[in-house]
Write a protein that holds these residues in place. Structure first.
Motif, PDB file in Angstrom:
ATOM      1  N   ARG A   1       0.925  -1.243  -0.059  1.00  0.00           N
ATOM      2  CA  ARG A   1       0.010  -0.063   0.122  1.00  0.00           C
ATOM      3  C   ARG A   1       0.872   1.158   0.129  1.00  0.00           C
ATOM      4  N   LEU A   2       2.110   1.295  -0.154  1.00  0.00           N
ATOM      5  CA  LEU A   2       2.942   2.233  -0.234  1.00  0.00           C
ATOM      6  C   LEU A   2       3.149   3.027  -1.341  1.00  0.00           C
ATOM      7  N   GLN A   3       2.688   4.308  -1.465  1.00  0.00           N
ATOM      8  CA  GLN A   3       2.358   5.197  -2.499  1.00  0.00           C
ATOM      9  C   GLN A   3       3.714   6.017  -2.650  1.00  0.00           C
ATOM     10  N   GLY A   4       4.249   6.303  -3.902  1.00  0.00           N
ATOM     11  CA  GLY A   4       5.217   7.014  -4.354  1.00  0.00           C
ATOM     12  C   GLY A   4       4.686   8.377  -4.890  1.00  0.00           C
ATOM     13  N   LEU A   5       5.347   9.368  -4.462  1.00  0.00           N
ATOM     14  CA  LEU A   5       4.580  10.812  -4.952  1.00  0.00           C
ATOM     15  C   LEU A   5       5.845  11.835  -5.489  1.00  0.00           C
ATOM     16  N   THR A   6       5.768  12.326  -6.640  1.00  0.00           N
ATOM     17  CA  THR A   6       6.785  13.188  -7.284  1.00  0.00           C
ATOM     18  C   THR A   6       6.008  14.175  -7.793  1.00  0.00           C
ATOM     19  N   GLY A   7       6.848  15.066  -8.620  1.00  0.00           N
ATOM     20  CA  GLY A   7       6.344  16.378  -8.968  1.00  0.00           C
ATOM     21  C   GLY A   7       7.463  17.058  -9.810  1.00  0.00           C
ATOM     22  N   THR A   8       7.077  18.392 -10.242  1.00  0.00           N
ATOM     23  CA  THR A   8       8.135  19.130 -10.729  1.00  0.00           C
ATOM     24  C   THR A   8       9.075  19.596  -9.443  1.00  0.00           C
ATOM     25  N   PRO A   9      10.157  20.143  -9.581  1.00  0.00           N
ATOM     26  CA  PRO A   9      11.102  20.684  -8.707  1.00  0.00           C
ATOM     27  C   PRO A   9      10.566  21.571  -7.740  1.00  0.00           C
ATOM     28  N   GLU A  10       9.654  22.550  -8.447  1.00  0.00           N
ATOM     29  CA  GLU A  10       8.875  23.430  -7.852  1.00  0.00           C
ATOM     30  C   GLU A  10       7.850  23.058  -6.875  1.00  0.00           C
ATOM     31  N   GLN A  11       7.139  21.957  -7.241  1.00  0.00           N
ATOM     32  CA  GLN A  11       6.190  21.389  -6.450  1.00  0.00           C
ATOM     33  C   GLN A  11       7.010  20.389  -5.352  1.00  0.00           C
ATOM     34  N   ILE A  12       7.658  19.923  -5.555  1.00  0.00           N
ATOM     35  CA  ILE A  12       8.821  19.275  -4.493  1.00  0.00           C
ATOM     36  C   ILE A  12       9.222  20.154  -3.527  1.00  0.00           C
ATOM     37  N   ALA A  13       9.757  21.318  -3.864  1.00  0.00           N
ATOM     38  CA  ALA A  13      10.125  22.358  -2.822  1.00  0.00           C
ATOM     39  C   ALA A  13       9.277  22.907  -2.256  1.00  0.00           C
TER      40      ALA A  13
END
Length: 231
Positions: free
Chosen positions: A152-164
């Motif tokens: 059930r582990l979910q991985g989240l990513t995004g743009t560098p700006e979203q991560i920041a």
């Protein structure tokens, strides 16, 4: 006005550099540089957080400190998600990256074991890995990585700006680290596990040395207390 902005920026940079140096010289033997920096930074810009006791209850969030909140990211299936997709659920959140050679796999394993130790209560807890290395941690990379730790582990990513942006809300320190003896880079980062309540705010932080049993006991206690309080 421009001169004032420049002077303020220089003063802020000098302050951050001073805190970094202080963290370097005062970090504990079991504390990473990222953790030391984050803790010293919180002490300056927020309020010093109490260190958890040996019995393990996690760092309780003191008055005036608020972590967590809104975010816009992408999960391992490529679906855009926000904090609203997890509203009403308990979360265990870890900020790391798939190329991490040691502490990230250890902490994700600890987090997964804690959820399993909760038994039926663990079904109400969603584990999340939010990458601090979006350049390499694409949805496809996360889809290959997260099932190794928990189904059930979910991985989240995004743009560098979203991560920041989400890192700022959780006061997560991270920085690219290029070592002379390596052709690829690593990421230096703070390494807390965050317990997030159904309201989207962080209720407790768990340090790396805490065991799955300690985390499970603390999470279960928080969940039962919330039920008694009706929140």
């Amino acid at each position: 006005m421009l001169r004032i902005i420049r002077i303020s920026s220089l003063l802020l940079l000098a302050l951050v550099a001073g805190i970094w140096g202080y963290a370097w010289t005062t970090k504990g033997p079991n504390e990473t540089l990222g953790e030391a920096f984050a803790a010293r930074l919180a002490g300056v810009f927020g309020q010093e957080m109490a260190v958890p006791s040996a019995g393990g209850g996690g760092m309780q969030m003191p008055g005036g400190i608020s972590l967590g909140g809104a975010f816009e990211l992408v999960d391992q299936t490529g679906k855009a998600v926000t904090e609203r997709d997890y509203a009403g659920r308990w979360l265990l959140v870890y900020f790391g990256f798939t190329y991490c050679p040691d502490i990230c796999p250890t902490e994700l394993g600890t987090m997964a074991a804690a959820i399993d130790l909760l038994g039926p209560e663990g079904e109400a807890v969603t584990p999340l890995l939010i990458t601090i290395d979006p350049a390499r941690d694409t949805p496809a990379a996360l889809a290959d990585y997260v099932p190794r730790f928990h189904p059930r582990l979910q991985g989240l990513t995004g743009t560098p700006e979203q991560i920041a942006a989400v890192a700022r809300r959780y006061r997560v320190y991270y920085a690219r680290a290029q070592r002379p003896d390596m052709t690829d880079y690593l990421m230096d980062h703070s390494s807390f596990i965050y317990l997030v309540g159904p309201d989207g705010r962080v209720r407790s932080l768990f340090r790396p040395e805490m065991t799955p049993e300690q985390i499970a006991a603390a999470v279960g206690g928080q969940m039962r207390a919330a039920v008694r309080a009706g929140s």
